[in-house]
Enzyme design. Sequence first.
Site, short mmCIF file in Angstrom:
data_model
loop_
_atom_site.label_atom_id
_atom_site.label_comp_id
_atom_site.label_asym_id
_atom_site.label_seq_id
_atom_site.Cartn_x
_atom_site.Cartn_y
_atom_site.Cartn_z
N ARG A 189 3.34 -1.81 -5.77
CA ARG A 189 3.51 -0.57 -6.52
C ARG A 189 4.85 0.12 -6.23
O ARG A 189 5.51 0.61 -7.15
CB ARG A 189 2.37 0.38 -6.13
N CYS A 214 -13.39 2.29 -28.54
CA CYS A 214 -14.70 2.91 -28.81
C CYS A 214 -15.46 3.24 -27.53
O CYS A 214 -16.57 2.75 -27.32
CB CYS A 214 -15.52 1.96 -29.65
N GLY A 233 0.77 -1.24 0.00
CA GLY A 233 0.00 0.00 0.00
C GLY A 233 0.80 1.28 0.00
O GLY A 233 0.22 2.37 -0.08
N TYR A 249 0.39 -2.27 -12.18
CA TYR A 249 -1.03 -2.30 -12.52
C TYR A 249 -1.27 -1.75 -13.93
O TYR A 249 -2.27 -1.08 -14.18
CB TYR A 249 -1.85 -1.55 -11.46
N ARG A 273 -5.87 2.39 -15.54
CA ARG A 273 -5.94 3.22 -14.33
C ARG A 273 -6.62 4.58 -14.54
O ARG A 273 -7.48 4.97 -13.74
CB ARG A 273 -4.54 3.41 -13.71
N GLU A 321 4.55 -6.39 2.10
CA GLU A 321 4.19 -6.87 0.75
C GLU A 321 4.00 -5.74 -0.26
O GLU A 321 2.93 -5.62 -0.86
CB GLU A 321 2.83 -7.60 0.79
N PRO A 322 4.97 -4.89 -0.49
CA PRO A 322 4.74 -3.83 -1.47
C PRO A 322 4.69 -4.37 -2.90
O PRO A 322 5.38 -5.34 -3.22
CB PRO A 322 5.96 -2.91 -1.32
N1 LLP Z 1 -0.97 -7.19 -0.41
C1 LLP Z 1 -2.28 -7.37 -0.67
C2 LLP Z 1 -3.03 -8.35 0.11
C3 LLP Z 1 -2.92 -6.62 -1.69
O1 LLP Z 1 -4.21 -6.80 -1.93
C4 LLP Z 1 -2.16 -5.69 -2.43
C5 LLP Z 1 -2.79 -4.90 -3.49
C6 LLP Z 1 -0.78 -5.55 -2.14
C7 LLP Z 1 -0.22 -6.31 -1.11
C8 LLP Z 1 0.10 -4.61 -2.87
O2 LLP Z 1 -0.34 -3.30 -2.74
P1 LLP Z 1 0.57 -2.08 -3.29
O3 LLP Z 1 1.85 -2.07 -2.47
O4 LLP Z 1 0.84 -2.34 -4.72
O5 LLP Z 1 -0.26 -0.89 -3.07
N2 LLP Z 1 -5.18 -1.73 -9.34
C9 LLP Z 1 -4.96 -0.72 -8.33
C10 LLP Z 1 -4.25 -1.24 -7.12
C11 LLP Z 1 -4.95 -2.43 -6.44
C12 LLP Z 1 -4.15 -3.01 -5.30
C13 LLP Z 1 -4.74 -4.30 -4.85
N3 LLP Z 1 -4.03 -4.95 -3.79
C14 LLP Z 1 -4.23 0.47 -8.96
O6 LLP Z 1 -3.91 0.41 -10.15
O7 LLP Z 1 -4.00 1.47 -8.30
#
Ligand code: LLP
Length: 419
Positions: free
Chosen positions: A281, A348, A244, A377, A317, A278-279
């Site tokens: 992004r 379209c 996150g 993503y 996105r 768990e990053p």
């Molecule tokens: N762990 C779990 C359980 C998750 O559901 C997610 C992301 C992550 C880790 C990694 O999160 P991050 O560090 O990448 O924020 N499609 C959306 C983002 C959806 C994220 C879903 N879960 C976008 O394009 O912004």
Amino acid sequence: MDVFDSKYFLYQNNQLYCEKIPVKEILEEVGTPAYIYSKKFFIDTYKEFDSSLINFSHKIFYAVKANFNLSVIKTFSDLGSGFDVNSEGELYRVMKLGIDSSKIIFSGVGKTANEIKIALENDLLLIKAESQEELITIDSIAKNLNKKAKVAIRVNPDVDPKTHPYISTGLAENKFGIDMAEAKEIFLNSGIYKNIEFTGLDMHIGSQIITVDPFVSAVEKVSDLFQKLKLEGIHLKHLDLGGGIGVVYNHEKIFSADEYVGAISPYIRNLDCEIFIEPGRYFTANGGILAGKVLYSKKNHDKNFIIVDAAMNDLLRPSIYGSYHQILPVEMKLNREKILADIVGPVCESGDFLAKNRAIIKPEQGEYLAVMSSGSYGMTMASNYNARRRPPEILVDGDSFRIVRNRETFEHLLYDEIF
Ligand code: LLP
């Protein structure tokens, strides 16, 4: 004109480079649209986060949903990363690389019985459970396999991550996790799950979180539960803080990895357990671009449109979250008119846009544009809408590059069809 502040994608002599290669050189070879990734970005960003956590016994599980190209996964695996998967398909990708199953954790609010079975058969480090019904299912599948399932409970700490509602996951109203009080009861009565070993506590409150406060509030609550369980004689082995961590898409002021760790440290310091993170992004977004070619420019009434060959099916996105991605010329032309325009694709749908009302140096037909921050993503959410072939992915490593996924073929589009 925005100037993208990056060591990995930068202008030299008005040419956009990825590491040491002009982006144009790659595009002339592979065509457009195309995803281009910087390997060095992935490596540096991972190492930076890892070293921020140096004072904690910790494990990193890269969330492959952000970018699951095999070469990207391999890059993180070579750095010692573990992996967070959310489906059988993601697990398949990771296992295809021969990654040790003890480095994989399985997330997801709706795992099928088959996914649970595969996770158990392959002895993954753990499965996260998000409901009592899921726990009962895991317990019975483990019994049938004559195994003890290692399970962490994902709690819902009811904290507002202050991000786009579609990517908020830690509020009581979201579908994710188990209510904290209910989770405590489950731990206290864990004896009823004969084939489960409860190894840890887990949270993930949302994505693209740009201040540390929501993390601090959530970690405070979850670490409090962790301590209370300890007092009850339940000693868990790990606390998983999820992903996150937000990144810069425009000019947001965002905390560093050190600031993040510093802010949560007081709550995790004395837990006497391993910290998991768990990053997705953070490790990939700004390590990639989506490059497209200008097909046409036009004016409808007073509105300017720049039509490019990259579209919502390549990068969803902006269409679904209204997300901002910087759009830069691959070749910077000086003394050109600057206009306000929507940058749109050929799909379209009026929702097919990469940017709205964007101030941009007017590009000419055939010139290339780079949609920045597309390493996460992007390709993983791409589709074949309008029977468009998904773009190739290119991995740059210093002064060389490799196509790590080809542009899809037309045969691919028909591959599974029975006619
Ligand atoms: N762990 C779990 C359980 C998750 O559901 C997610 C992301 C992550 C880790 C990694 O999160 P991050 O560090 O990448 O924020 N499609 C959306 C983002 C959806 C994220 C879903 N879960 C976008 O394009 O912004």
